[in-house]
Design an enzyme around this catalytic site. Structure first.
Site, PDB file in Angstrom:
ATOM      1  N   ASP A 211       0.817  -1.208   0.000  1.00 57.73           N
ATOM      2  CA  ASP A 211       0.000   0.000   0.000  1.00 57.73           C
ATOM      3  C   ASP A 211       0.855   1.264   0.000  1.00 57.73           C
ATOM      4  OD1 ASP A 211      -2.344   1.419  -0.038  1.00 57.73           O
ATOM      5  OD2 ASP A 211      -2.766   1.200   2.094  1.00 57.73           O
TER       6      ASP A 211
ATOM      7  N   ASP B 263      -2.702   1.454  -4.656  1.00 57.07           N
ATOM      8  CA  ASP B 263      -3.761   2.313  -5.192  1.00 57.07           C
ATOM      9  C   ASP B 263      -3.397   3.789  -5.131  1.00 57.07           C
ATOM     10  OD1 ASP B 263      -4.574   3.270  -2.492  1.00 57.07           O
ATOM     11  OD2 ASP B 263      -5.270   1.219  -2.252  1.00 57.07           O
TER      12      ASP B 263
ATOM     13  N   SER C 209      -8.023   4.177   0.301  1.00 55.10           N
ATOM     14  CA  SER C 209      -7.667   2.771   0.506  1.00 55.10           C
ATOM     15  C   SER C 209      -8.875   1.868   0.362  1.00 55.10           C
ATOM     16  CB  SER C 209      -7.031   2.589   1.885  1.00 55.10           C
ATOM     17  OG  SER C 209      -5.784   3.215   1.958  1.00 55.10           O
TER      18      SER C 209
ATOM     19  N   ASP D  98       2.151   2.264   3.743  1.00 54.78           N
ATOM     20  CA  ASP D  98       1.230   3.400   3.634  1.00 54.78           C
ATOM     21  C   ASP D  98       1.241   4.224   4.914  1.00 54.78           C
ATOM     22  OD1 ASP D  98      -0.965   4.785   2.125  1.00 54.78           O
ATOM     23  OD2 ASP D  98      -2.137   4.145   3.848  1.00 54.78           O
TER      24      ASP D  98
END
Length: 427
Positions: free
Chosen positions: A25, A320, A69, A278
């Site tokens: 992430d 993403d 997310s 992330d």
């Protein structure tokens, strides 16, 4: 390919097999570059670098350019664009209808088809990157509801943190005090999981020493996340490590999971998320961010080693969004002396991080081919997730179908074709 154009419609039996989706992430090409320099040097290569195919990933949502997310995970799980606040439900509160035409995620379809399934997360188990493959909710913050749906989903392997969301208030656990337990519905999901045949493990050692005939496992490795996401300065003040020492890495979780799910003759589907890459980056914690990326890369290595012996398996990776807007600032030792702290900010005011945070000694790369090492720092554009320069990669079965520039919906379609041997329509 896959994404902006339709997949070829011709299928053969050899094009259907297992899927491992790894979601590191928040990682852009710059994040991978920083980890490469620190751990392998500018001439070295990470496992991620060695994957055979790649594509530029475009990740906009239905109603905004930068992904969240939860909505990004829903798109990966269903193959359709959703609003930024979606956790598997559409604007009318109904389950998102996937590109396959079913009101189910790809993992829910895999369970219905008798395939082995697993989710792995370094964060709490309802974390969207994996949770959205098994649960739907009006809000990503409904951790209690999402955790319950995951336990009841039928997935064979569930590994992550978040013990506090398994236990009713007033109930102490392995890592959770009675005061920390979060469930208000009086359900003890650990006991529920036991009744469904899950073996419960709490540490790296317990996971790695499971009996070879284990069929279902629930791993709970922390009260909340298995990492401590805060700035370097905050962690130092509180005396906290980057990761919970007793928790397995995502690579170790994947290694244990493959032993279980590969026993299923119908094939398997694994979704793995390293969430620390992330969260640490959102706190502008450079050392934590790079450590998380290295852990994600180690998991990629486990998957690639499995594919060497099991060619009917696809590995695909995608983030993403770009967490924190990380960039590497390389300089000579005259500009960044190895024994002196780096500046707090760049000339335009962007914050700089060294190996222990703001205004600390610079990072030093691993040696290049000539044996030279170089100082560098990490510069941040902010605390949020950005669109960034995201690259998706693939390796193994059907990896050749990933190329060029692809939409985020393409990840689902590549996985679906590989799992079920058929193409779904472009959304």
């Amino acid at each position: 390919m896959v994404g902006c154009a339709s997949l070829p419609t011709t299928n053969t039996g050899s094009s259907q097999g297992n899927v491992i989706f790894i979601h590191p992430d928040g990682t852009s090409a710059s994040h991978w570059g920083a980890a490469r320099m620190l751990h392998y040097g500018p001439d070295g290569r990470m496992n991620w670098d060695k994957m055979s195919n790649l594509a530029v990933y475009l990740g906009h949502m239905k109603n905004q350019l930068t992904a969240t997310s939860n909505a990004g995970a829903v798109t990966h799980a269903t193959g359709v664009k959703v609003n930024a606040d979606s956790f598997g439900l559409d604007a009318e509160g109904q389950p998102v209808v996937a590109a396959s035409g079913q009101p189910k995620t790809i993992m829910q379809e895999a369970i219905a088809a008798g395939k082995a399934t697993a989710i792995i997360n370094s964060g709490i188990i309802p974390e969207p990157g994996t949770g959205a493959f098994l649960a739907k909710s009006a809000s990503r913050g409904n951790f209690d509801e999402i955790t319950k749906q995951i336990v009841e989903s039928g997935a064979d392997v569930i590994l992550g943190g978040g013990e506090a969301w398994y236990l009713p208030k007033g109930t102490a656990g392995r890592y959770t005090t009675a005061q920390q337990a979060q469930r208000a519905d009086k359900l003890n999901l650990i006991e529920l999981a036991k009744s469904k045949g899950y073996t419960i493990v709490y540490t790296r050692d317990e996971l790695l020493n499971l009996p070879s005939n284990t069929k279902k496992v629930l791993g709970i490795f922390a009260a909340e996340d298995t990492y401590n996401d805060a700035s370097e300065e905050a962690l130092k003040k509180r005396g906290l490590p980057l990761y919970v020492p007793t928790a397995p890495t995502v690579a170790e979780m994947l290694q244990a999971t493959l032993k279980i799910v590969s026993q299923n003759r119908n094939g398997f589907f694994i979704v793995l998320e390293e969430e620390g890459s992330d969260n640490f980056c959102n706190y502008n914690n450079a050392v934590g961010c790079i450590e998380a990326i290295k852990r994600a890369d180690d998991a990629i290595g486990v998957a690639m080693n499995f594919i060497e012996k099991n060619s009917n398996t696809l590995l695909v990776t995608a983030a993403d969004s770009d967490a924190g807007g990380l960039e590497v600032v390389g300089a000579t030792v005259q500009d960044f002396p190895l024994d002196k702290p780096i500046p707090e900010k760049t000339e335009n005011g962007a914050p700089l991080d060294g190996r222990e945070g703001t205004a600390t000694l610079p990072f030093v790369s691993a040696p290049d081919k000539q044996g030279l090492r170089f100082p560098f720092a990490i510069v941040w554009s902010g605390f949020n997730d950005n669109s960034g320069a995201i690259v998706s990669k693939a390796h193994g079965l059907n990896a050749n179908l990933l190329n060029g520039t692809v939409d985020n919906t393409a990840i689902y379609r590549l996985m679906y074709r590989t799992l079920f041997g058929k193409e779904v329509s472009t959304q």
